[in-house]
Scaffold this motif. Structure first.
Motif, PDB file in Angstrom:
ATOM      1  N   THR A 250      -9.778   2.453  -4.919  1.00  0.00           N
ATOM      2  CA  THR A 250      -9.429   1.846  -6.203  1.00  0.00           C
ATOM      3  C   THR A 250      -8.677   0.544  -5.965  1.00  0.00           C
ATOM      4  O   THR A 250      -8.214   0.285  -4.862  1.00  0.00           O
ATOM      5  CB  THR A 250      -8.548   2.815  -7.020  1.00  0.00           C
ATOM      6  OG1 THR A 250      -7.476   3.249  -6.180  1.00  0.00           O
ATOM      7  CG2 THR A 250      -9.352   4.015  -7.480  1.00  0.00           C
ATOM      8  N   ALA A 251      -8.590  -0.260  -7.012  1.00  0.00           N
ATOM      9  CA  ALA A 251      -7.962  -1.575  -6.875  1.00  0.00           C
ATOM     10  C   ALA A 251      -6.514  -1.429  -6.426  1.00  0.00           C
ATOM     11  O   ALA A 251      -5.786  -0.548  -6.884  1.00  0.00           O
ATOM     12  CB  ALA A 251      -8.036  -2.319  -8.204  1.00  0.00           C
ATOM     13  N   ASP A 252      -6.109  -2.266  -5.495  1.00  0.00           N
ATOM     14  CA  ASP A 252      -4.743  -2.253  -4.975  1.00  0.00           C
ATOM     15  C   ASP A 252      -4.389  -3.696  -4.602  1.00  0.00           C
ATOM     16  O   ASP A 252      -4.614  -4.133  -3.476  1.00  0.00           O
ATOM     17  CB  ASP A 252      -4.669  -1.333  -3.749  1.00  0.00           C
ATOM     18  CG  ASP A 252      -3.238  -1.115  -3.273  1.00  0.00           C
ATOM     19  OD1 ASP A 252      -2.393  -2.022  -3.495  1.00  0.00           O
ATOM     20  OD2 ASP A 252      -2.977  -0.058  -2.681  1.00  0.00           O
ATOM     21  N   PRO A 253      -3.855  -4.441  -5.555  1.00  0.00           N
ATOM     22  CA  PRO A 253      -3.646  -5.889  -5.347  1.00  0.00           C
ATOM     23  C   PRO A 253      -2.766  -6.213  -4.141  1.00  0.00           C
ATOM     24  O   PRO A 253      -3.022  -7.200  -3.449  1.00  0.00           O
ATOM     25  CB  PRO A 253      -2.955  -6.344  -6.646  1.00  0.00           C
ATOM     26  CG  PRO A 253      -3.272  -5.291  -7.648  1.00  0.00           C
ATOM     27  CD  PRO A 253      -3.444  -4.000  -6.900  1.00  0.00           C
ATOM     28  N   ASP A 254      -1.755  -5.386  -3.878  1.00  0.00           N
ATOM     29  CA  ASP A 254      -0.877  -5.671  -2.740  1.00  0.00           C
ATOM     30  C   ASP A 254      -1.640  -5.607  -1.419  1.00  0.00           C
ATOM     31  O   ASP A 254      -1.567  -6.519  -0.595  1.00  0.00           O
ATOM     32  CB  ASP A 254       0.286  -4.665  -2.702  1.00  0.00           C
ATOM     33  CG  ASP A 254       1.481  -5.149  -3.525  1.00  0.00           C
ATOM     34  OD1 ASP A 254       1.351  -6.229  -4.164  1.00  0.00           O
ATOM     35  OD2 ASP A 254       2.510  -4.460  -3.541  1.00  0.00           O
ATOM     36  N   VAL A 255      -2.363  -4.503  -1.231  1.00  0.00           N
ATOM     37  CA  VAL A 255      -3.100  -4.354   0.029  1.00  0.00           C
ATOM     38  C   VAL A 255      -4.197  -5.408   0.119  1.00  0.00           C
ATOM     39  O   VAL A 255      -4.469  -5.961   1.189  1.00  0.00           O
ATOM     40  CB  VAL A 255      -3.675  -2.927   0.170  1.00  0.00           C
ATOM     41  CG1 VAL A 255      -4.427  -2.785   1.499  1.00  0.00           C
ATOM     42  CG2 VAL A 255      -2.572  -1.889   0.086  1.00  0.00           C
ATOM     43  N   ALA A 256      -4.811  -5.713  -1.037  1.00  0.00           N
ATOM     44  CA  ALA A 256      -5.837  -6.760  -1.053  1.00  0.00           C
ATOM     45  C   ALA A 256      -5.247  -8.087  -0.580  1.00  0.00           C
ATOM     46  O   ALA A 256      -5.846  -8.791   0.237  1.00  0.00           O
ATOM     47  CB  ALA A 256      -6.410  -6.910  -2.463  1.00  0.00           C
ATOM     48  N   ALA A 257      -4.063  -8.423  -1.071  1.00  0.00           N
ATOM     49  CA  ALA A 257      -3.434  -9.699  -0.704  1.00  0.00           C
ATOM     50  C   ALA A 257      -3.077  -9.716   0.780  1.00  0.00           C
ATOM     51  O   ALA A 257      -3.206 -10.744   1.449  1.00  0.00           O
ATOM     52  CB  ALA A 257      -2.180  -9.917  -1.555  1.00  0.00           C
ATOM     53  N   TYR A 258      -2.666  -8.560   1.297  1.00  0.00           N
ATOM     54  CA  TYR A 258      -2.307  -8.468   2.715  1.00  0.00           C
ATOM     55  C   TYR A 258      -3.550  -8.615   3.602  1.00  0.00           C
ATOM     56  O   TYR A 258      -3.546  -9.372   4.577  1.00  0.00           O
ATOM     57  CB  TYR A 258      -1.608  -7.133   2.978  1.00  0.00           C
ATOM     58  CG  TYR A 258      -1.046  -6.975   4.373  1.00  0.00           C
ATOM     59  CD1 TYR A 258      -0.009  -7.780   4.811  1.00  0.00           C
ATOM     60  CD2 TYR A 258      -1.552  -6.005   5.244  1.00  0.00           C
ATOM     61  CE1 TYR A 258       0.518  -7.625   6.093  1.00  0.00           C
ATOM     62  CE2 TYR A 258      -1.029  -5.845   6.517  1.00  0.00           C
ATOM     63  CZ  TYR A 258       0.005  -6.663   6.941  1.00  0.00           C
ATOM     64  OH  TYR A 258       0.527  -6.502   8.217  1.00  0.00           O
ATOM     65  N   ALA A 259      -4.609  -7.917   3.225  1.00  0.00           N
ATOM     66  CA  ALA A 259      -5.861  -8.025   3.988  1.00  0.00           C
ATOM     67  C   ALA A 259      -6.387  -9.459   3.933  1.00  0.00           C
ATOM     68  O   ALA A 259      -6.922  -9.981   4.915  1.00  0.00           O
ATOM     69  CB  ALA A 259      -6.903  -7.054   3.439  1.00  0.00           C
ATOM     70  N   LEU A 260      -6.201 -10.102   2.790  1.00  0.00           N
ATOM     71  CA  LEU A 260      -6.658 -11.478   2.637  1.00  0.00           C
ATOM     72  C   LEU A 260      -5.891 -12.421   3.570  1.00  0.00           C
ATOM     73  O   LEU A 260      -6.480 -13.292   4.215  1.00  0.00           O
ATOM     74  CB  LEU A 260      -6.485 -11.923   1.179  1.00  0.00           C
ATOM     75  CG  LEU A 260      -7.159 -13.241   0.792  1.00  0.00           C
ATOM     76  CD1 LEU A 260      -8.675 -13.140   0.908  1.00  0.00           C
ATOM     77  CD2 LEU A 260      -6.760 -13.651  -0.623  1.00  0.00           C
ATOM     78  N   ARG A 261      -4.592 -12.242   3.662  1.00  0.00           N
ATOM     79  CA  ARG A 261      -3.783 -13.057   4.588  1.00  0.00           C
ATOM     80  C   ARG A 261      -4.283 -12.942   6.020  1.00  0.00           C
ATOM     81  O   ARG A 261      -4.502 -13.936   6.700  1.00  0.00           O
ATOM     82  CB  ARG A 261      -2.326 -12.563   4.592  1.00  0.00           C
ATOM     83  CG  ARG A 261      -1.521 -12.945   3.409  1.00  0.00           C
ATOM     84  CD  ARG A 261      -0.120 -12.409   3.609  1.00  0.00           C
ATOM     85  NE  ARG A 261       0.699 -12.753   2.453  1.00  0.00           N
ATOM     86  CZ  ARG A 261       2.009 -12.589   2.400  1.00  0.00           C
ATOM     87  NH1 ARG A 261       2.625 -12.043   3.429  1.00  0.00           N
ATOM     88  NH2 ARG A 261       2.684 -12.948   1.336  1.00  0.00           N
TER      89      ARG A 261
END
Lengths: 122, 260
Positions: B5-16
């Motif tokens: 499911t959507a998880d903006p924090d982890v998404a932002a970390y993976a993106l970094r």
């Protein structure tokens, strides 16, 4: 072409190393890096097989260069690098004396007896 | 890979982490056909290819966890790599610093790989299965990257008068940018608490020990500047970053959907 040194470095055949124009004012850069022969073992239990050669200033970098050049596609589990200058090779002049005497001795091949059907661990 | 499911924090970390790998990979590609020797040309592009592989998995994970965009689409690795603008990239500044000469490229690689080794080692135990999956493979890759960088930094630093001078100059140039990797950050703090991210407070001493040992061996001085540029994580990049992105994105923007 009589004066000047030649090298077979890099597998290009005999090429001159002196008296070659290499840009205005810039002195020709010496090829100070020795040649290394590379052997790769493709799997446990098999022997190392010669795969090519490369230039490197010392054994440490030769091994790393070999890893990057010759095992990029999972070709190996072990690498040997050997200074090319340390390889003692048979001379083409001795080819007849070295190899021709084996030419007429077919009985040295294991082809003169039949293997029974079903024999496995020979 | 499960979408989750959507998880903006982890998404932002993976993106970094994905942006770090993507941008450094792109920088290393600039050495293609320009390296000091043929063997090194292949070696540098091997590093770049490892980093690109990490970037692909991480950007894919970031897209999944970010959830659908306003058009209801989950953004793919290609969307994220090729269709974001400069300010949307969250890589650290260190990875976008110009290649400079070969010494500077190796100094940058040393500082970055000495961070990536403890990073991926820690992330093997991340609670995010996507990130942990990348870590298991990446830790072996970056261990070799570090070995490669150490080899050259020591060789050049402890080499001739000229190689020493240029190696030190390259190190001085990239050094201040390394500290953004450990800068305190609310996102990372939250994710360390959730067992997803690696803790910068644990990694910094490990990084310092590695780097200082190598610099000592290379007879290089640890730069004394206290200048600590940052901003990459919030999308504020160096001037040259726009040119890097232009080269990276040009083909995809000119021919949308082009593939091999």
């Amino acid at each position: 072409m009589s004066e000047g040194a030649f090298t077979a470095a890099g597998g290009h055949g005999a090429v001159p190393t002196t008296g070659v124009p290499s840009g205005e004012g810039a002195p020709a850069r010496p090829r100070a890096q020795p040649l290394w022969e590379v052997f790769v073992r493709s799997a446990r239990g098999l022997s190392h097989t010669h795969v090519g050669s490369l230039h490197a200033p010392d054994a440490h970098l030769a091994l790393r260069n070999a890893r990057d050049l010759y095992t990029r596609r999972q070709e190996g589990v072990s690498i040997w690098v050997v200074p090319a200058a340390e390889v003692v090779a048979s001379s083409p002049d001795e080819k007849d004396a070295f190899f021709d005497p084996a030419g007429d001795k077919p009985y040295r091949h294991p082809t003169f007896y039949s293997v029974p059907d079903g024999l496995t661990h020979l | 890979m499960s979408s989750g499911t959507a998880d903006p924090d982890v998404a932002a970390y993976a993106l970094r982490l994905g942006d770090d790998a993507l941008v450094l990979g792109q920088r290393l590609c600039e050495w293609a056909a320009r390296s000091p020797q043929l063997e090194e040309d292949v070696a540098l592009l091997n590093l770049a290819l490892d980093l690109l592989g990490q970037a692909r998995s991480l950007l894919t994970r970031a897209g999944e966890l970010a959830g659908p965009d306003e058009d209801g689409r989950v953004r793919t690795e290609d969307d994220l790599a090729f269709l974001r603008h400069e300010r949307e990239f969250t890589n650290a500044l260190l990875v976008e610093v110009d290649n400079g000469d070969f010494g500077q490229t190796m100094a940058r690689q040393l500082l970055f790989s000495a961070w990536q080794v403890p990073l991926w080692t820690a992330l093997c135990a991340s609670n995010d299965e996507g990130i942990a999956g990348v870590a298991g493979k990446a830790v072996k890759e970056v261990t070799y990257h570090l070995d490669h960088a150490c080899t050259w930094v020591v060789r050049l630093g402890d080499g001739t008068e000229q190689s020493h001078r240029r190696m030190q100059a390259g190190l001085d140039e990239v050094w201040p940018y390394a500290f953004e990797l450990f800068a305190p950050d609310p996102l990372v703090e939250r994710l360390v608490g959730r067992g997803v991210a690696a803790d910068p407070a644990v990694m910094e001493p490990q990084w310092r020990a590695t780097v200082e040992q190598v610099l000592g061996e290379a007879r290089l001085a640890v730069p004394e500047t206290s200048w600590r540029p940052s901003g990459g994580r919030s999308g504020q990049h160096l001037t040259s970053f726009g040119y890097l992105l232009a080269e990276l994105q040009h083909l995809h923007r000119a021919h949308p959907g082009a593939s091999w």
